[in-house]
Write an enzyme that holds these catalytic residues in place. Structure first.
Site: not given
Ligand SMILES: NC(=O)c1ccc[n+]([C@@H]2O[C@H](COP(=O)([O-])OP(=O)(O)OC[C@H]3O[C@@H](n4cnc5c(N)ncnc54)[C@H](OP(=O)(O)O)[C@@H]3O)[C@@H](O)[C@H]2O)c1
Length: 283
Positions: A52, A111
């Site tokens: 992010y 992820h």
């Protein structure tokens, strides 16, 4: 407030997402206020990732947590597939820990699946868990077949959570992923639980008459109904993201919102359960 148990930790069933946060210094103050408003309202879990904003969301979380005791929050971070191997994972984890300003994560997620053999990733996650830098680990964007393969991998059954996309407009995982997780007593962490603010497409959820009527009956927003719907079942935690303090407070309060049997039936008619296998939804 509804709760979910991850590992042995009991957590409120609404946590806080952080994707797209930390990107613009002009928004930083408000974003920090939003995270703190969520914590003040009772949230404990914060979900972030090295991906992010290339560490910017992690650094924002670190700033938001200044003045908080570490045990007050349950921190979730994620490793990118390119780093999910024996050579790179620990350095990647160390960088994430520095970004947040902590010496451990409560939960560290793979992820999404990349090209590293699952056995290597799992072995490294278990090794890092033994160092204490992560308390538990889990996976994200795993489909049913991935989870079954994980269960066959040595040490794979140490995984404590799967984080997948799940909201009332995207129920695909109910066909085969969620039942498998429930059978294994593995909680689901639902990402994009309010369908990214329903901004993609045509506001099909926020304009839906059934959702709107239920929201009105409870004197809450459609987003709160969507969240109450996601966590209506045991073992599911939702991690909505917001940059607005009042939205953060409302989202956490949705942990106390119980939909009636009749309302759940109406929503089922409007947004039916899938009757066949769907491709795993991902963003
Ligand atoms: N594992 C993965 O691959 C993966 C993928 C995607 C997301 N995630 C995680 O899941 C989190 C949540 O998913 P997401 O960010 O994709 O989508 P989301 O939480 O479904 O939606 C976020 C959007 O909804 C709006 N919103 C939230 N609460 C609201 C409320 N009460 N009223 C009005 N608008 C509201 C926010 O705008 P405002 O700021 O205006 O409130 C924001 O634009 C992410 O932040 C991230 O931590 C993980």
């Amino acid at each position: 407030m509804k709760t979910v148990t991850i590992g042995k930790t009991v957590l409120p069933a609404i946590g806080l997402g952080t994707w797209h946060m930390g990107d613009d210094p002009r928004r930083e103050k408000q974003e920090i206020a939003a995270i703190r408003a969520g914590l003040t309202a009772g949230a404990q879990l914060i979900d972030t990732a090295e991906m992010y904003g290339d560490g910017r969301a992690e650094r924002l979380v670190g700033k938001a947590l200044q003045g908080y005791a570490r045990e007050q929050v349950y921190l979730v971070d994620k490793v990118l597939p390119a780093n999910a191997n024996a050579v790179r994972m620990e350095a990647s984890l160390d960088q994430s820990l520095r970004n947040v300003g902590t010496d451990y994560f409560d939960l560290y997620l793979y992820h999404w699946r990349g090209s590293t053999p699952l056995e290597e990733t799992v072995s490294e996650l278990n090794r890092l868990q033994a160092t204490g830098k992560i308390r538990h680990w889990g996976v994200s964007n795993f489909d049913r077949a991935d989870l079954e393969e994980l269960w066959q991998t040595p040490g794979g059954d140490q995984c404590v959570v799967n984080q997948d996309l799940y909201n009332i407009g995207e129920r695909g995982i109910e066909y085969d992923v969620l039942p498998w997780q429930q059978a294994q007593k593995m909680p689901l962490m639902a990402y994009s639980p309010v369908a990214q603010g329903d901004t993609l497409g045509t506001q099909r959820l926020t304009n839906n008459r059934v959702l709107r009527a239920i929201a009105q009956a409870h004197q809450v927003s459609v987003f709160q109904v969507m969240l109450a719907w996601v966590i209506r079942q045991p073992g599911v935690i939702a991690i909505p993201q917001t940059s607005q303090p009042e939205h953060a407070q409302q989202n956490v309060q949705a942990g106390d919102l119980y939909l009636t049997e009749q309302e759940l039936i109406q929503l089922q008619q409007e947004f039916p359960t899938p009757t066949q296998k769907q491709p795993l939804a991902m963003i």
